[in-house]
Design an enzyme around this catalytic site. Structure first.
Site, PDB file in Angstrom:
ATOM      1  N   ASP A  13      -6.442 -67.471 -17.621  1.00  0.00           N
ATOM      2  CA  ASP A  13      -7.070 -67.096 -17.077  1.00  0.00           C
ATOM      3  C   ASP A  13      -8.446 -68.785 -16.670  1.00  0.00           C
ATOM      4  OD1 ASP A  13      -6.914 -64.986 -16.058  1.00  0.00           O
ATOM      5  OD2 ASP A  13      -8.366 -64.235 -17.634  1.00  0.00           O
ATOM      6  N   GLY A  15      -8.927 -71.006 -15.227  1.00  0.00           N
ATOM      7  CA  GLY A  15      -8.845 -72.105 -13.868  1.00  0.00           C
ATOM      8  C   GLY A  15      -7.707 -72.655 -13.226  1.00  0.00           C
ATOM      9  N   LYS A  16      -6.119 -72.559 -13.795  1.00  0.00           N
ATOM     10  CA  LYS A  16      -5.053 -72.883 -13.000  1.00  0.00           C
ATOM     11  C   LYS A  16      -4.737 -73.039 -11.406  1.00  0.00           C
ATOM     12  CE  LYS A  16      -2.334 -69.736 -15.728  1.00  0.00           C
ATOM     13  NZ  LYS A  16      -3.827 -69.520 -16.394  1.00  0.00           N
ATOM     14  N   GLY A  40      -2.811 -63.932 -12.480  1.00  0.00           N
ATOM     15  CA  GLY A  40      -4.011 -63.400 -11.300  1.00  0.00           C
ATOM     16  C   GLY A  40      -4.813 -64.494 -11.034  1.00  0.00           C
ATOM     17  N   HIS A  41      -4.169 -65.572 -10.478  1.00  0.00           N
ATOM     18  CA  HIS A  41      -5.097 -67.124 -10.190  1.00  0.00           C
ATOM     19  C   HIS A  41      -5.841 -66.681  -8.483  1.00  0.00           C
ATOM     20  CE1 HIS A  41      -0.714 -68.645 -12.647  1.00  0.00           C
ATOM     21  NE2 HIS A  41      -1.665 -67.987 -12.997  1.00  0.00           N
ATOM     22  N   THR A  42      -6.789 -67.381  -8.581  1.00  0.00           N
ATOM     23  CA  THR A  42      -8.216 -66.880  -7.617  1.00  0.00           C
ATOM     24  C   THR A  42      -8.475 -68.507  -7.608  1.00  0.00           C
ATOM     25  OG1 THR A  42      -8.890 -65.550  -9.289  1.00  0.00           O
ATOM     26  CG2 THR A  42      -9.869 -66.340  -7.304  1.00  0.00           C
ATOM     27  N   ARG A 143      20.420 -58.425 -21.950  1.00  0.00           N
ATOM     28  CA  ARG A 143      21.011 -58.798 -20.626  1.00  0.00           C
ATOM     29  C   ARG A 143      21.580 -57.616 -19.797  1.00  0.00           C
ATOM     30  NH1 ARG A 143      24.527 -60.896 -25.302  1.00  0.00           N
ATOM     31  NH2 ARG A 143      23.334 -58.766 -26.766  1.00  0.00           N
ATOM     32  N   GLN A 223      -0.116 -67.322 -17.710  1.00  0.00           N
ATOM     33  CA  GLN A 223      -0.390 -66.708 -18.583  1.00  0.00           C
ATOM     34  C   GLN A 223      -1.593 -67.920 -19.681  1.00  0.00           C
ATOM     35  OE1 GLN A 223       2.127 -65.146 -18.259  1.00  0.00           O
ATOM     36  NE2 GLN A 223       1.360 -63.888 -16.701  1.00  0.00           N
ATOM     37  N   THR A 238       2.054 -62.268 -24.080  1.00  0.00           N
ATOM     38  CA  THR A 238       2.922 -61.957 -23.258  1.00  0.00           C
ATOM     39  C   THR A 238       4.589 -62.066 -23.502  1.00  0.00           C
ATOM     40  OG1 THR A 238       2.843 -61.613 -21.025  1.00  0.00           O
ATOM     41  CG2 THR A 238       2.975 -63.802 -21.685  1.00  0.00           C
ATOM     42  N   THR A 299      -6.591 -56.558 -13.139  1.00  0.00           N
ATOM     43  CA  THR A 299      -6.782 -55.961 -13.293  1.00  0.00           C
ATOM     44  C   THR A 299      -8.426 -55.670 -13.573  1.00  0.00           C
ATOM     45  OG1 THR A 299      -7.301 -56.397 -15.855  1.00  0.00           O
ATOM     46  CG2 THR A 299      -4.652 -55.875 -15.442  1.00  0.00           C
ATOM     47  N   ARG A 303     -13.750 -59.936 -18.782  1.00  0.00           N
ATOM     48  CA  ARG A 303     -12.790 -60.740 -20.789  1.00  0.00           C
ATOM     49  C   ARG A 303     -13.552 -60.964 -21.428  1.00  0.00           C
ATOM     50  NH1 ARG A 303     -11.634 -65.023 -15.632  1.00  0.00           N
ATOM     51  NH2 ARG A 303      -9.531 -63.744 -14.633  1.00  0.00           N
ATOM     52  N   VAL A 412     -16.842 -77.827 -11.355  1.00  0.00           N
ATOM     53  CA  VAL A 412     -18.260 -77.275 -11.623  1.00  0.00           C
ATOM     54  C   VAL A 412     -18.337 -75.875 -10.644  1.00  0.00           C
ATOM     55  CG1 VAL A 412     -19.074 -79.291 -12.317  1.00  0.00           C
ATOM     56  CG2 VAL A 412     -19.176 -79.194  -9.803  1.00  0.00           C
TER      57      VAL A 412
HETATM   58  P1  GDP Z   1      -5.772 -68.534 -13.562  1.00  0.00           P
HETATM   59  O1  GDP Z   1      -5.528 -67.203 -14.003  1.00  0.00           O
HETATM   60  O2  GDP Z   1      -5.937 -69.256 -14.863  1.00  0.00           O
HETATM   61  O3  GDP Z   1      -5.309 -69.491 -12.466  1.00  0.00           O
HETATM   62  O4  GDP Z   1      -7.459 -68.347 -13.428  1.00  0.00           O
HETATM   63  P2  GDP Z   1      -8.426 -67.237 -12.604  1.00  0.00           P
HETATM   64  O5  GDP Z   1      -8.148 -67.684 -11.502  1.00  0.00           O
HETATM   65  O6  GDP Z   1      -7.854 -65.988 -13.351  1.00  0.00           O
HETATM   66  O7  GDP Z   1      -9.721 -67.246 -13.361  1.00  0.00           O
HETATM   67  C1  GDP Z   1     -10.197 -68.696 -13.245  1.00  0.00           C
HETATM   68  C2  GDP Z   1     -11.760 -68.322 -12.663  1.00  0.00           C
HETATM   69  O8  GDP Z   1     -12.731 -68.947 -12.299  1.00  0.00           O
HETATM   70  C3  GDP Z   1     -11.773 -67.697 -11.204  1.00  0.00           C
HETATM   71  O9  GDP Z   1     -12.588 -66.283 -11.097  1.00  0.00           O
HETATM   72  C4  GDP Z   1     -11.521 -69.016  -9.915  1.00  0.00           C
HETATM   73  O10 GDP Z   1     -12.291 -68.748  -9.248  1.00  0.00           O
HETATM   74  C5  GDP Z   1     -12.781 -69.094 -11.393  1.00  0.00           C
HETATM   75  N1  GDP Z   1     -13.466 -70.787 -11.377  1.00  0.00           N
HETATM   76  C6  GDP Z   1     -12.206 -72.035 -11.916  1.00  0.00           C
HETATM   77  N2  GDP Z   1     -12.503 -72.905 -12.062  1.00  0.00           N
HETATM   78  C7  GDP Z   1     -14.430 -72.073 -11.909  1.00  0.00           C
HETATM   79  C8  GDP Z   1     -15.079 -73.582 -12.142  1.00  0.00           C
HETATM   80  O11 GDP Z   1     -15.343 -74.706 -12.204  1.00  0.00           O
HETATM   81  N3  GDP Z   1     -17.111 -73.137 -11.891  1.00  0.00           N
HETATM   82  C9  GDP Z   1     -16.848 -71.265 -11.577  1.00  0.00           C
HETATM   83  N4  GDP Z   1     -18.011 -71.392 -11.786  1.00  0.00           N
HETATM   84  N5  GDP Z   1     -15.714 -70.884 -11.559  1.00  0.00           N
HETATM   85  C10 GDP Z   1     -14.680 -71.107 -11.669  1.00  0.00           C
HETATM   86  P1  IMO Z   2      -3.023 -65.841 -15.808  1.00  0.00           P
HETATM   87  O1  IMO Z   2      -1.986 -66.511 -15.278  1.00  0.00           O
HETATM   88  C1  IMO Z   2      -4.589 -63.079 -18.773  1.00  0.00           C
HETATM   89  C2  IMO Z   2      -2.400 -60.524 -20.918  1.00  0.00           C
HETATM   90  C3  IMO Z   2      -3.060 -59.613 -21.218  1.00  0.00           C
HETATM   91  C4  IMO Z   2      -2.115 -58.845 -22.807  1.00  0.00           C
HETATM   92  C5  IMO Z   2      -1.053 -59.551 -22.813  1.00  0.00           C
HETATM   93  C6  IMO Z   2       0.144 -59.209 -22.740  1.00  0.00           C
HETATM   94  O2  IMO Z   2      -4.281 -65.078 -15.101  1.00  0.00           O
HETATM   95  O3  IMO Z   2      -3.215 -66.143 -16.782  1.00  0.00           O
HETATM   96  P2  IMO Z   2       0.921 -58.527 -20.553  1.00  0.00           P
HETATM   97  O4  IMO Z   2       1.124 -57.786 -19.188  1.00  0.00           O
HETATM   98  O5  IMO Z   2       1.801 -59.866 -20.382  1.00  0.00           O
HETATM   99  O6  IMO Z   2       2.074 -57.384 -21.056  1.00  0.00           O
HETATM  100  O7  IMO Z   2       0.151 -58.483 -21.591  1.00  0.00           O
HETATM  101  O8  IMO Z   2      -1.404 -60.743 -22.025  1.00  0.00           O
HETATM  102  N1  IMO Z   2      -2.305 -61.357 -19.593  1.00  0.00           N
HETATM  103  C7  IMO Z   2      -2.776 -61.999 -19.096  1.00  0.00           C
HETATM  104  N2  IMO Z   2      -4.018 -62.439 -19.683  1.00  0.00           N
HETATM  105  N3  IMO Z   2      -4.574 -63.869 -17.389  1.00  0.00           N
HETATM  106  C8  IMO Z   2      -3.950 -63.925 -17.669  1.00  0.00           C
HETATM  107  O9  IMO Z   2      -2.832 -64.215 -16.752  1.00  0.00           O
HETATM  108  C9  IMO Z   2      -2.219 -63.026 -18.109  1.00  0.00           C
HETATM  109  N4  IMO Z   2      -1.263 -62.318 -18.079  1.00  0.00           N
HETATM  110  C10 IMO Z   2      -1.202 -61.772 -18.924  1.00  0.00           C
HETATM  111  O10 IMO Z   2      -4.579 -58.728 -20.934  1.00  0.00           O
HETATM  112  O11 IMO Z   2      -3.573 -59.675 -23.332  1.00  0.00           O
HETATM  113 MG    MG Z   3      -6.327 -65.497 -14.286  1.00  0.00          MG
END
Ligand code: GDP
Ligand code: IMO
Ligand code: MG
Length: 422
Positions: A13, A15-16, A40-42, A143, A223, A238, A299, A303, A412
């Protein structure tokens, strides 16, 4: 041709998704190489929110191709739902999505086993996303898994699924869990198989041909480094290689064809699920949650949050070979008078400059902090490096230096435009 691997440098999470969306402008193809719909990538574009789980975030830019590589584990029913959901938001998938024939499948018995194992562990649970990721990768390693190529071969699929459901129902019975219905799963998966068949192909050959044409490829990590099955805080990880090597094995693109590794990290630290988080801090968590931030995209869980941990990110630079850094969520720290950064761990008088492998040792580690003055200014409107407060620039430079890689991007805000290139 230039190939870039993008990885999370913390616990996921980072911010990928947002950074992939930004970098996709200069890429032709975006490839997911590991993980499943635990990710989950937002991404925010023009005020519209998109949450991607299995489909690369690159899909949001027209004219770009996206690949779900062999290293990903796919729940086909959920993938069809994701395609339909994006289609409702006017993101169309026609000739722009390719799914590896050899990607493994996630089944309802994987999800049920994930849940049952967590229940059995009780207070020692991992806090998984319950998407069946661990059991699916378990079948792959043992396998005994089924792959996309099996799903689109109706006779073979039916025969093998029958056996798999019979076997897994015995295991589920031992857990006291409900049996899975073969006919229901078969019908739902065959329907999903028919929908996905046009996208399924040999993505290794496809990527090779694209590279020969000179295409620029972006590898989208899921992840983060400390959730890596080998390099993370095992067992609180994971089940895939989230570090840069996973991009090669999960796509069939060889290491010597990779040009650059970009590490994405937040200006602070977050983690969802159980396991050690040395810099965890209730005050920063309360502050971020009160701002409506840091709730999981998959989920919805709150966090866990903490100060920036440079011991962890330095470790991430080492195992991923990070060249450049993208620091996100700088704006989350705007209101703080003093900002702490972890520069070492300590147990009694023993100091650690690296992340210890023993989980009990890591749990005992107390962070050693350096303090930085806050900038107490809103940063979300800044679009150039020079427009950032001097103290914010100093903070960014310091955390990049401690991490041991070059600062290339500062983010930002969640939307595309809220991105500063250095
Ligand atoms: P990912 O799984 O690495 O793609 O990250 P997520 O999308 O799960 O979580 C990152 C959160 O930070 C999301 O809600 C994004 O919209 C938000 N986000 C990413 N970059 C920024 C930032 O620079 N500022 C703010 N306020 N939110 C950000
Ligand atoms: P993104 O790509 C944050 C965490 C779960 C748990 C552990 C194992 O959005 O960064 P799993 O369901 O993979 O067996 O869970 O890994 N986890 C993540 N935490 N971002 C994720 O993906 C995650 N994918 C799994 O919360 O701690
Ligand atoms: Mg995420």
């Amino acid at each position: 041709m230039s190939n870039t691997i993008l990885v999370g440098a913390q616990w996921g999470d980072e911010g990928k998704g947002k950074i992939i969306d930004v970098l996709t402008e200069g890429a032709d193809i975006v490839v997911r190489t590991q993980g499943g719909n635990n990710a989950g990538h937002t991404v925010f574009i023009g005020g519209q929110k998109y949450v991607l789980h299995l489909i690369p975030s690159g899909i949001l830019r027209r004219g770009k191709s996206c690949v779900i590589g062999n290293g990903v584990v796919i729940d086909p029913v959920s993938l069809v739902e994701e395609i339909d959901g994006l289609s409702k938001l006017n993101v169309k998938m026609n000739e722009n999505l390719f799914i590896s024939e050899t990607a493994h499948l996630v089944f309802p018995y994987h999800r049920e086993l994930d849940e049952q194992r967590e229940l059995l562990k009780g207070e020692h649970k991992l806090g998984t996303t319950k998407r069946g990721i661990g059991p699916a990768y378990g079948d792959k390693a043992a396998r005994t898994g089924l792959r996309m190529i099996d799903l689109i071969n109706p006779e073979r699929f039916e025969a093998v699924l029958k056996l798999k459901i019979r076997e897994n129902n015995e295991v589920l019975k031992a857990f006291g869990a409900k049996a899975i219905s073969f006919s229901r799963v078969h019908a739902a998966y065959r329907a999903a198989g028919d929908r996905l068949k046009p996208f399924v192909t040999n993505t290794v050959v496809l990527l090779d041909k694209a590279m020969r044409r000179g295409a620029n490829i972006l590898f989208e990590g899921a992840q983060g480094t400390f959730l890596d099955i080998d390099h993370g805080t095992y067992p609180f990880v994971t089940s895939s290689n989230t570090t840069s090597g996973g991009a090669c094995t999960g796509s069939g693109v060889a290491p010597n064809r990779m040009d650059r590794v970009v590490g994405v990290m937040k200006a602070y630290t977050t983690r969802v699920g159980e396991g050690p988080l040395p810099t965890e801090n209730a005050e920063i968590a309360d502050m971020l949650h009160a701002m409506g931030r840091e709730f999981g995209a998959t989920t919805g869980r709150a966090r866990r949050c903490g100060w920036f941990d440079s011991v962890a990110t330095r470790h991430a630079t080492m195992v991923n070979g990070i060249d450049e850094l993208a620091v996100t969520n700088l704006d989350g720290l705007d209101s703080l008078e003093t900002i702490k950064v972890c520069i070492g761990y300590r147990i009694g008088s023993k100091r650690y400059e690296y992340v210890p492998n023993d989980i009990e040792t890591l749990t005992k580690c107390a962070p050693i902090y350096a303090e930085f003055p806050g900038w107490l200014t809103e940063t979300h409107k800044a679009r150039e490096w020079k427009k950032l407060p001097v103290k914010a620039r100093a903070y960014l430079k310091a955390i990049a230096e401690l991490t041991g890689a070059k600062l290339a991007i500062a983010s930002v805000g969640p939307s595309r435009e809220q991105t500063i290139f250095l």
